[in-house]
Design a protein around this motif. Structure first.
Motif, PDB file in Angstrom:
ATOM      1  N   GLU A  44     -22.011  20.301   2.491  1.00 18.70           N
ATOM      2  CA  GLU A  44     -20.843  20.615   1.666  1.00 18.70           C
ATOM      3  C   GLU A  44     -19.544  20.132   2.298  1.00 18.70           C
ATOM      4  OE1 GLU A  44     -20.585  24.613   0.146  1.00 18.70           O
ATOM      5  OE2 GLU A  44     -22.754  24.672  -0.204  1.00 18.70           O
ATOM      6  N   LYS A  45     -19.404  20.294   3.610  1.00 20.02           N
ATOM      7  CA  LYS A  45     -18.183  19.850   4.302  1.00 20.02           C
ATOM      8  C   LYS A  45     -18.000  18.339   4.144  1.00 20.02           C
ATOM      9  CE  LYS A  45     -18.828  23.346   7.840  1.00 20.02           C
ATOM     10  NZ  LYS A  45     -19.316  23.578   9.182  1.00 20.02           N
ATOM     11  N   LEU A  46     -19.099  17.607   4.314  1.00 18.11           N
ATOM     12  CA  LEU A  46     -19.024  16.149   4.236  1.00 18.11           C
ATOM     13  C   LEU A  46     -18.768  15.674   2.814  1.00 18.11           C
ATOM     14  CD1 LEU A  46     -21.885  15.289   6.730  1.00 18.11           C
ATOM     15  CD2 LEU A  46     -19.416  15.210   7.147  1.00 18.11           C
ATOM     16  N   ILE A  47     -19.359  16.357   1.844  1.00 16.18           N
ATOM     17  CA  ILE A  47     -19.103  16.031   0.433  1.00 16.18           C
ATOM     18  C   ILE A  47     -17.617  16.225   0.144  1.00 16.18           C
ATOM     19  CG2 ILE A  47     -19.485  16.780  -1.965  1.00 16.18           C
ATOM     20  CD1 ILE A  47     -21.903  15.384  -1.052  1.00 16.18           C
ATOM     21  N   PHE A  48     -17.063  17.328   0.608  1.00 11.92           N
ATOM     22  CA  PHE A  48     -15.650  17.629   0.383  1.00 11.92           C
ATOM     23  C   PHE A  48     -14.764  16.512   0.934  1.00 11.92           C
ATOM     24  CE2 PHE A  48     -11.625  19.564   1.757  1.00 11.92           C
ATOM     25  CZ  PHE A  48     -11.167  20.051   0.534  1.00 11.92           C
ATOM     26  N   ILE A  49     -15.046  16.085   2.167  1.00  9.89           N
ATOM     27  CA  ILE A  49     -14.268  15.008   2.795  1.00  9.89           C
ATOM     28  C   ILE A  49     -14.387  13.714   1.983  1.00  9.89           C
ATOM     29  CG2 ILE A  49     -14.179  13.480   4.818  1.00  9.89           C
ATOM     30  CD1 ILE A  49     -15.087  15.970   6.471  1.00  9.89           C
ATOM     31  N   ALA A  50     -15.613  13.375   1.607  1.00  5.54           N
ATOM     32  CA  ALA A  50     -15.844  12.124   0.873  1.00  5.54           C
ATOM     33  C   ALA A  50     -15.203  12.151  -0.522  1.00  5.54           C
ATOM     34  CB  ALA A  50     -17.342  11.845   0.771  1.00  5.54           C
ATOM     35  N   VAL A  51     -15.263  13.282  -1.205  1.00  7.65           N
ATOM     36  CA  VAL A  51     -14.660  13.384  -2.548  1.00  7.65           C
ATOM     37  C   VAL A  51     -13.153  13.175  -2.470  1.00  7.65           C
ATOM     38  CG1 VAL A  51     -14.113  15.003  -4.426  1.00  7.65           C
ATOM     39  CG2 VAL A  51     -16.450  14.802  -3.621  1.00  7.65           C
ATOM     40  N   GLN A  52     -12.532  13.704  -1.432  1.00  4.46           N
ATOM     41  CA  GLN A  52     -11.084  13.533  -1.284  1.00  4.46           C
ATOM     42  C   GLN A  52     -10.693  12.066  -1.189  1.00  4.46           C
ATOM     43  OE1 GLN A  52     -10.353  16.124   2.141  1.00  4.46           O
ATOM     44  NE2 GLN A  52      -9.097  17.401   0.789  1.00  4.46           N
ATOM     45  N   ARG A  53     -11.496  11.278  -0.512  1.00  5.13           N
ATOM     46  CA  ARG A  53     -11.166   9.855  -0.340  1.00  5.13           C
ATOM     47  C   ARG A  53     -11.636   8.990  -1.498  1.00  5.13           C
ATOM     48  NH1 ARG A  53      -9.389   7.946   4.606  1.00  5.13           N
ATOM     49  NH2 ARG A  53      -8.851   6.237   3.251  1.00  5.13           N
ATOM     50  N   GLU A  93     -18.802   5.033   6.290  1.00  5.99           N
ATOM     51  CA  GLU A  93     -19.362   4.777   4.957  1.00  5.99           C
ATOM     52  C   GLU A  93     -18.291   4.813   3.870  1.00  5.99           C
ATOM     53  OE1 GLU A  93     -22.393   3.737   3.992  1.00  5.99           O
ATOM     54  OE2 GLU A  93     -22.835   3.586   6.119  1.00  5.99           O
ATOM     55  N   ILE A  94     -17.340   5.720   4.004  1.00  2.91           N
ATOM     56  CA  ILE A  94     -16.243   5.806   3.034  1.00  2.91           C
ATOM     57  C   ILE A  94     -15.424   4.520   3.080  1.00  2.91           C
ATOM     58  CG2 ILE A  94     -14.047   6.953   2.524  1.00  2.91           C
ATOM     59  CD1 ILE A  94     -15.419   9.600   3.397  1.00  2.91           C
ATOM     60  N   TYR A  95     -15.060   4.070   4.276  1.00  2.65           N
ATOM     61  CA  TYR A  95     -14.300   2.823   4.409  1.00  2.65           C
ATOM     62  C   TYR A  95     -15.082   1.644   3.835  1.00  2.65           C
ATOM     63  CZ  TYR A  95     -10.722   4.963   7.317  1.00  2.65           C
ATOM     64  OH  TYR A  95      -9.704   5.743   7.784  1.00  2.65           O
ATOM     65  N   SER A  96     -16.347   1.626   4.113  1.00  2.00           N
ATOM     66  CA  SER A  96     -17.197   0.555   3.606  1.00  2.00           C
ATOM     67  C   SER A  96     -17.214   0.553   2.075  1.00  2.00           C
ATOM     68  CB  SER A  96     -18.612   0.715   4.160  1.00  2.00           C
ATOM     69  OG  SER A  96     -19.442  -0.314   3.725  1.00  2.00           O
ATOM     70  N   LYS A  97     -17.371   1.725   1.486  1.00  2.00           N
ATOM     71  CA  LYS A  97     -17.405   1.856   0.024  1.00  2.00           C
ATOM     72  C   LYS A  97     -16.062   1.457  -0.576  1.00  2.00           C
ATOM     73  CE  LYS A  97     -19.579   3.547  -3.643  1.00  2.00           C
ATOM     74  NZ  LYS A  97     -20.779   2.926  -4.169  1.00  2.00           N
ATOM     75  N   LEU A  98     -14.969   1.943   0.013  1.00  2.00           N
ATOM     76  CA  LEU A  98     -13.634   1.603  -0.494  1.00  2.00           C
ATOM     77  C   LEU A  98     -13.362   0.100  -0.371  1.00  2.00           C
ATOM     78  CD1 LEU A  98     -11.533   4.598   0.894  1.00  2.00           C
ATOM     79  CD2 LEU A  98     -12.143   4.161  -1.496  1.00  2.00           C
ATOM     80  N   ALA A  99     -13.766  -0.487   0.736  1.00  2.00           N
ATOM     81  CA  ALA A  99     -13.572  -1.923   0.932  1.00  2.00           C
ATOM     82  C   ALA A  99     -14.374  -2.707  -0.096  1.00  2.00           C
ATOM     83  CB  ALA A  99     -13.976  -2.335   2.348  1.00  2.00           C
ATOM     84  N   SER A 100     -15.581  -2.265  -0.363  1.00  2.00           N
ATOM     85  CA  SER A 100     -16.434  -2.928  -1.346  1.00  2.00           C
ATOM     86  C   SER A 100     -15.821  -2.844  -2.751  1.00  2.00           C
ATOM     87  CB  SER A 100     -17.814  -2.279  -1.332  1.00  2.00           C
ATOM     88  OG  SER A 100     -18.621  -2.809  -2.336  1.00  2.00           O
TER      89      SER A 100
END
Length: 192
Positions: A37-46, A88-95
């Motif tokens: 849940e903590k990681l989902i929260f962080i990823a959803v914000q970005r 992974e977030i940076y990778s997804k955003l860059a993609s």
């Protein structure tokens, strides 16, 4: 009588060691339950997408299980897993940014020129060849290249974001450019 271990009281380090060194799936599940849940929260914000956030977190945990026995923690498990998600977030955003940039650039080029359909197709094929060659690069190399070329990050910014040296950033970019150059040369050779 078999006594079941109560994983809830174990520290992250103990749980990590159990799953990483002894293939203990229950220890792995406990870590997953603690951090999901903590990681989902962080990823959803970005990412601003719960679906993409869940996909990324799930992917990180799958890779974590697949790499068990090979991972060495330099810091805490919390720091390690947070870094994995950040990467992974940076990778997804860059993609996503790269895809948007390519689509806009291609559309603008096509609209502004009087090019024939054949020229458009050749341009599109070269673009595709470049994209395919970038996809063959190691994951971290792809990320560094995308942050540099598509996000406009400086080498210092990339080094800071990914916690690597500027020399490592330079090395990744050089490798990416060599791979792309070779790929384009091969592609152009097949055209003529």
């Amino acid at each position: 009588m078999v006594i079941r271990r109560n994983y809830e009281h174990d520290t992250d380090k103990v749980l990590f060691d159990l799953f990483n060194k002894k293939d203990d799936s229950e220890a792995y599940t406990e870590l997953f339950n603690r951090y999901w849940e903590k990681l989902i929260f962080i990823a959803v914000q970005r990412l601003e997408s719960e679906e993409e956030a869940e996909e990324i977190v799930q992917e990180v945990f799958i890779r974590l299980w697949e790499r068990r026995g090979k991972i060495e923690l330099k810091n805490s498990f919390h720091t390690y897993i947070a870094s994995c998600i950040k990467y992974e977030i940076y990778s997804k955003l860059a993609s996503k940014q790269k895809e948007l940039h390519l689509n806009l650039e291609s559309a603008a080029l096509f609209a502004s020129s009087g090019n024939t359909t054949e020229e458009w197709l050749n341009f599109h094929q070269v673009r595709q060849a470049i994209e395919e060659s970038v996809k063959t690069l190691p994951e971290k190399c792809q990320l560094v290249f995308n942050l540099s070329r598509n996000e406009g990050y400086s080498q210092k910014q990339i080094a800071s974001e990914l916690n690597i040296s500027t020399k490592t950033v330079e090395s990744h970019i050089s490798k990416a450019l060599r791979t792309i150059k070779l790929s384009i040369q091969n592609f152009l050779f097949t055209l003529f």
